[in-house]
Every structure is written in structure tokens, then in C-alpha cells.
Design an enzyme around this catalytic site. Structure first.
Site, PDB file in Angstrom:
ATOM      1  N   GLU A 100      -9.781   3.090   9.826  1.00 24.78           N
ATOM      2  CA  GLU A 100      -8.457   3.642  10.114  1.00 24.78           C
ATOM      3  C   GLU A 100      -8.477   4.480  11.392  1.00 24.78           C
ATOM      4  O   GLU A 100      -7.501   4.500  12.132  1.00 24.78           O
ATOM      5  CB  GLU A 100      -8.000   4.496   8.925  1.00 24.78           C
ATOM      6  N   GLU A 124      -8.298   4.663  -7.887  1.00 21.97           N
ATOM      7  CA  GLU A 124      -9.107   4.929  -6.701  1.00 21.97           C
ATOM      8  C   GLU A 124     -10.349   5.757  -7.027  1.00 21.97           C
ATOM      9  O   GLU A 124     -10.271   6.723  -7.792  1.00 21.97           O
ATOM     10  CB  GLU A 124      -8.264   5.665  -5.662  1.00 21.97           C
ATOM     11  N   ASP A 181       2.286   3.129   3.147  1.00 20.95           N
ATOM     12  CA  ASP A 181       1.405   4.257   2.866  1.00 20.95           C
ATOM     13  C   ASP A 181       2.208   5.287   2.062  1.00 20.95           C
ATOM     14  O   ASP A 181       3.319   4.994   1.631  1.00 20.95           O
ATOM     15  CB  ASP A 181       0.819   4.855   4.154  1.00 20.95           C
ATOM     16  N   HIS A 220      -9.334   1.811   2.170  1.00 23.88           N
ATOM     17  CA  HIS A 220      -8.949   2.207   3.529  1.00 23.88           C
ATOM     18  C   HIS A 220     -10.152   1.868   4.415  1.00 23.88           C
ATOM     19  O   HIS A 220     -11.286   2.215   4.072  1.00 23.88           O
ATOM     20  CB  HIS A 220      -8.690   3.710   3.611  1.00 23.88           C
ATOM     21  N   HIS A 260       0.847  -1.203   0.000  1.00 22.67           N
ATOM     22  CA  HIS A 260       0.000   0.000   0.000  1.00 22.67           C
ATOM     23  C   HIS A 260       0.877   1.245   0.000  1.00 22.67           C
ATOM     24  O   HIS A 260       1.540   1.558   0.991  1.00 22.67           O
ATOM     25  CB  HIS A 260      -0.925  -0.023   1.221  1.00 22.67           C
ATOM     26  N   HIS A 306       1.022   5.424  -1.836  1.00 20.84           N
ATOM     27  CA  HIS A 306       0.453   6.474  -2.704  1.00 20.84           C
ATOM     28  C   HIS A 306       1.621   7.238  -3.323  1.00 20.84           C
ATOM     29  O   HIS A 306       2.188   8.126  -2.682  1.00 20.84           O
ATOM     30  CB  HIS A 306      -0.379   7.471  -1.888  1.00 20.84           C
ATOM     31  N   HIS A 366     -11.979   4.515  -1.973  1.00 20.74           N
ATOM     32  CA  HIS A 366     -11.136   5.202  -0.994  1.00 20.74           C
ATOM     33  C   HIS A 366     -11.444   4.776   0.435  1.00 20.74           C
ATOM     34  O   HIS A 366     -10.570   4.304   1.144  1.00 20.74           O
ATOM     35  CB  HIS A 366     -11.208   6.736  -1.126  1.00 20.74           C
TER      36      HIS A 366
END
Ligand code: MCF
Ligand code: FE
Length: 431
Positions: free
Chosen positions: A227, A159, A335, A224, A80, A82, A197
Site C-alpha cells: 500500500e 482479520e 476502504d 492489504h 473492501h 471496514h 492484515h
């Protein structure tokens, strides 16, 4: 098509199978492709694994190399990340998820401008740290060209995000344009996929359309999930930070969540590679639903510390389910730089070793290495992460001083690895 055979060996070979078997002076025989002829249309596989000397005797024509004080293992998996947020260093607020999200909304445009250089640096940092496979979450498609041209194996998650019902048609056509563009590039090393998302940021009707595409194309799915405590409160009670977020920041009269925890999870029933990232506030019942459906968890410990001040309890596989029928598969991710100081998986692994002081050190080290190899590949639906016949020829060598004399190889590996010395992805030497 030209395929040759090569052997790579090292003082220690981490197979990364279920029992975490380690070979002394082991080797791997693998296919090497002629890239000029076949590119990434073909996949190169591991042909045999065993004693290095035996392999070289049995396959005398194979080109060979051996690394003294080297550790050979499957390339690492960052499940994972971005890439689009790689420009960020200090723009966002840490310590509370709500404050972070407010700061992302305020500063997002600055961070997302002119990302070419930082995306390419983030790709380099994956390769240098031994990552061969990434689960890349792409919010806008700005990273698509760089990733498809990179040497990485990429599961590319387009996404979807958006809560305004009147914008669904526009959002969905933008999403489809990105997804179908990525489908044009599909090959053995670039696999298009779909991300929702999160339960708080996505209208359930939009999600339904998006998931229809995922089913049609049989892609992995990422989201996600649970969280923050705020998210849990919003989904369970319709109150807290997200009530104010929708009512005041976005001016929605009398806002209501789009999902319950259960209805969000139900959307994925019957789908094969479902990755739910974070899951910090999933209780026993929620974890049980996830286990029954073989959903995967991705944990990003440094991001979790910075945004939510807590870690995924790794005991979820022992304490809550002592009968341990099917265990939850837990993978590791960094992340993005949106919630981390860097996107180096080796730093993430080291950090993790110190974040769980109640777990026996060697047991934890082994578990972390499995999360960063076989579990990540399994979650992403890639035949990799294990050095076994038929798995992808994706391998990395790290040099570790005197590893030949250590009896705590997994632990010492996590503590000392800095940079890949040799890296093979789809049978091709990258480093
Ligand atoms: O995983 C972290 C925290 N949770 C949610 N989103 C993101 C994370 N890192 C980056 N993001 C992105 C997300 O893809 O930030 C935006 C989205 O584009 C948040 S929503 C304004
Ligand atoms: Fe994320």
C-alpha cells in the site's frame, strides 16, 4: 419450498459481461423465494435474460415490473470496506501512510467506541447506493451481528494482526473465536472468510496458523499489500518508517521484516480467492507473480489519494503484459471511513472517473462498472455481478433522466446515479 417467478425490466440493462453488452428495453426473469419458509438457506437465481416484451409473453404468469428511464444492473460490489471504523470523520492524519498509521494507533480506541449507530448507517449507505455484496474486513468482530442481520450479501473477513511472537497463542485463539462464531452464521448471504492484515503487521508464524484455518474451511483470503512506499522499503531493505515504527514505537531491538514480497505472496499459492488490496507499489515482477497465481487486486482510489498520494495504474493489464494471456482481475472498494470521507461506492466510481484523465472516458466508464460488478463478485468467489442465467438474483435499478436518448449510457450512469430505486438481493425486494 415456495419459489415464484418474477420479471423486472428497464429501458437499459447492463449485463456486465466481458463485452459490456447493454440491452434496450431488456428484462430479467428471476426466482423469488418465500422468506418466511426458507430464509437464506436457499439461493435465488436468475432464470433468463432478454427482451422484456418477449419474456413477459413467454412467462405470462410471472409478476412483472418495468422501469422507464431506468438502468437495471447487477447489484454493485464494494470489495473492501471496514465497517468498524465508521465512527471516524477527522481523527486520522492524511497525506502520508506513516503519519496515518501513527494517528490510528493513537486514536483507535476513541474511534472504535460505541460503533453500533455508525455501523448501521454504513450498512444503509451500502444498500441505498446499490451495493448488494460487500467484502467486509473485520478487525475485532464488533460488526458481525449487524452485518449478518443486514439485507446485504456479505463476505465477512475475520482479520488477523499482531507481530509480537509471545502473543501469538492469545491472538490466534481470539482470531479462531471470531472465525468460528462467524461460521455459525454461514448461509448463502453471509460467507465467513479470513484476512491477514498486511506483511508488516503480522508475524509469519501467526499467519501460517491462520492460513491453515482458511485452507481447512476453503474461505476467500484478503490482505492489504504494498500500500505504501514505506512498506515496500521495509520488505525490500528492512529500513525506513517501519524500522523506526518497530524500533522506537514498539521498542523491538534490531527489528527485521517478517517477509520478503515473494515470501508473502507464496503463502497463498494454490488458494482460490485471494484479494490483495491497494498494490500501489507492486512492480512488474510482483504483478507477474500475482497474475500467474490468479490473485485479485482491490483498488480503493480515494483512500490511496489520502494515505499514499497515488493511484493504481490501470494499464497494468495492457502495458506490462501486452500478450494479455490472463488479465489481473481488478475490483473496487471504498476502504473504511478510516481513510475516506464516506463509504459510498457511487462516489468512489465518480471519483475514479476523474482520477485517470489519460484513459478514454467511455472506456474508463465501462471498466469502472465492471470493476464494481463482475470483477468484485469474481474476486470474492460469489456467483454474481453478471446478469446471466444461473447467477444470483441480485439486481438494482437506478433512474437516470433521459437515459433512453443517450449513447454514452455507462458514462452517464456513473455521472448521475444517486440512489437505488429498486433493489433485489437473493430474490427478495429490499428497496
Ligand atoms: O486499508 C486501510 C489502510 N491500510 C490498513 N489498514 C486499514 C485501512 N483502513 C482501516 N484499516 C484498519 C486495519 O484493519 O486499521 C488498522 C487495522 O485494524 C490498522 S493497523 C493499526
Ligand atoms: Fe483497508
Amino acid at each position: 419450498m415456495v419459489r415464484s417467478q418474477k420479471i423486472i425490466g428497464a429501458s437499459r440493462v447492463f449485463i456486465c459481461d466481458e463485452g459490456f453488452c447493454i440491452l434496450k428495453d431488456g428484462g430479467v426473469l428471476y426466482e423469488s423465494l418465500d422468506y418466511a419458509q426458507s430464509g437464506d438457506l436457499q439461493s435465488a437465481k436468475i432464470l433468463a435474460v432478454g427482451d422484456y416484451e418477449n419474456l413477459t409473453r413467454t412467462y405470462p404468469n410471472a409478476q412483472k415490473e418495468f422501469w422507464h428511464n431506468g438502468v437495471l444492473l447487477p447489484t454493485l460490489v464494494n470489495a473492501h470496506i471496514h465497517f468498524e471504523f465508521s465512527n471516524n470523520a477527522t481523527n486520522f492524519v492524511y497525506g502520508d501512510f506513516g503519519q496515518w498509521l501513527d494517528s490510528v494507533i493513537a486514536k483507535r480506541d476513541d474511534v472504535l467506541s460505541d460503533i453500533t449507530k455508525s455501523v448501521s448507517q454504513a450498512i444503509d449507505s451500502q444498500l441505498r447506493s446499490g451495493v448488494g455484496l460487500v467484502g467486509a474486513i473485520s478487525s475485532y468482530g464488533y460488526d458481525m451481528e449487524a452485518l449478518r442481520k443486514s439485507a446485504l450479501r456479505v463476505v465477512y473477513f475475520c482479520e488477523a494482526m499482531g507481530s509480537n511472537p509471545s502473543a501469538i497463542d492469545t491472538l490466534f485463539s481470539n482470531f479462531k473465536a471470531r472465525l468460528y462464531q462467524s461460521m455459525e452464521y454461514k448461509n448463502t448471504r453471509f460467507i465467513p472468510a479470513v484476512a491477514l492484515h498486511s506483511p508488516y503487521s503480522l508475524h509469519h508464524i501467526y499467519a501460517k496458523y491462520v492460513l491453515q484455518e482458511a485452507k481447512k474451511l476453503q474461505t476467500p483470503i484478503s490482505a492489504h499489500f504494498l500500500e505504501s512506499q514505506h512498506e515496500q522499503e521495509w520488505l525490500c531493505h528492512g529500513s525506513g518508517y517501519f524500522y523506526n515504527f518497530f524500533a522506537h514505537t514498539f521498542g523491538v531491538p534490531n527489528p527485521k521484516p517478517f517477509y520478503t514480497i515473494q515470501s508473502f505472496l507464496e503463502q497463498f499459492v494454490g488458494m482460490e480467492h485471494v484479494l490483495l488490496t491497494h498494490c500501489l507499489f507492486a512492480d512488474k515482477n510482483v504483478l507477474e507473480i500475482m497474475r500467474e497465481n490468479a490473485y485479485n487486486i482491490v483498488t480503493c482510489p480515494r483512500s490511496n489519494r489520502l494515505l499514499n498520494n497515488t493511484y493504481l495504474p490501470l494499464e497494468i493489464n495492457t502495458k506490462t503484459m501486452p500478450q494479455a494471456h490472463t488479465l489481473l482481475n481488478i475490483a473496487l472498494g471504498t476502504d473504511g471511513k478510516s481513510s475516506n470521507a464516506d463509504v459510498n461506492i457511487l462516489e468512489e466510481m465518480r471519483f475514479m472517473l476523474f482520477a485517470y484523465p489519460h484513459i478514454e472516458l467511455n472506456v474508463l466508464a465501462t471498466q469502472i462498472l465492471q470493476m464494481a460488478t463482475r470483477n468484485g463478485a469474481k474476486a470474492l468467489g460469489i456467483q454474481g455481478g453478471i446478469l446471466e442465467h444461473g447467477y444470483n438474483a441480485d439486481m438494482v435499478v437506478f433512474e437516470i433522466p433521459d437515459i433512453e436518448h443517450s449513447c454514452q449510457e455507462a458514462l452517464q450512469c456513473i455521472l448521475h446515479v444517486k440512489e437505488a430505486k429498486r433493489m433485489i438481493i437473493n430474490g427478495r425486494e429490499i428497496i
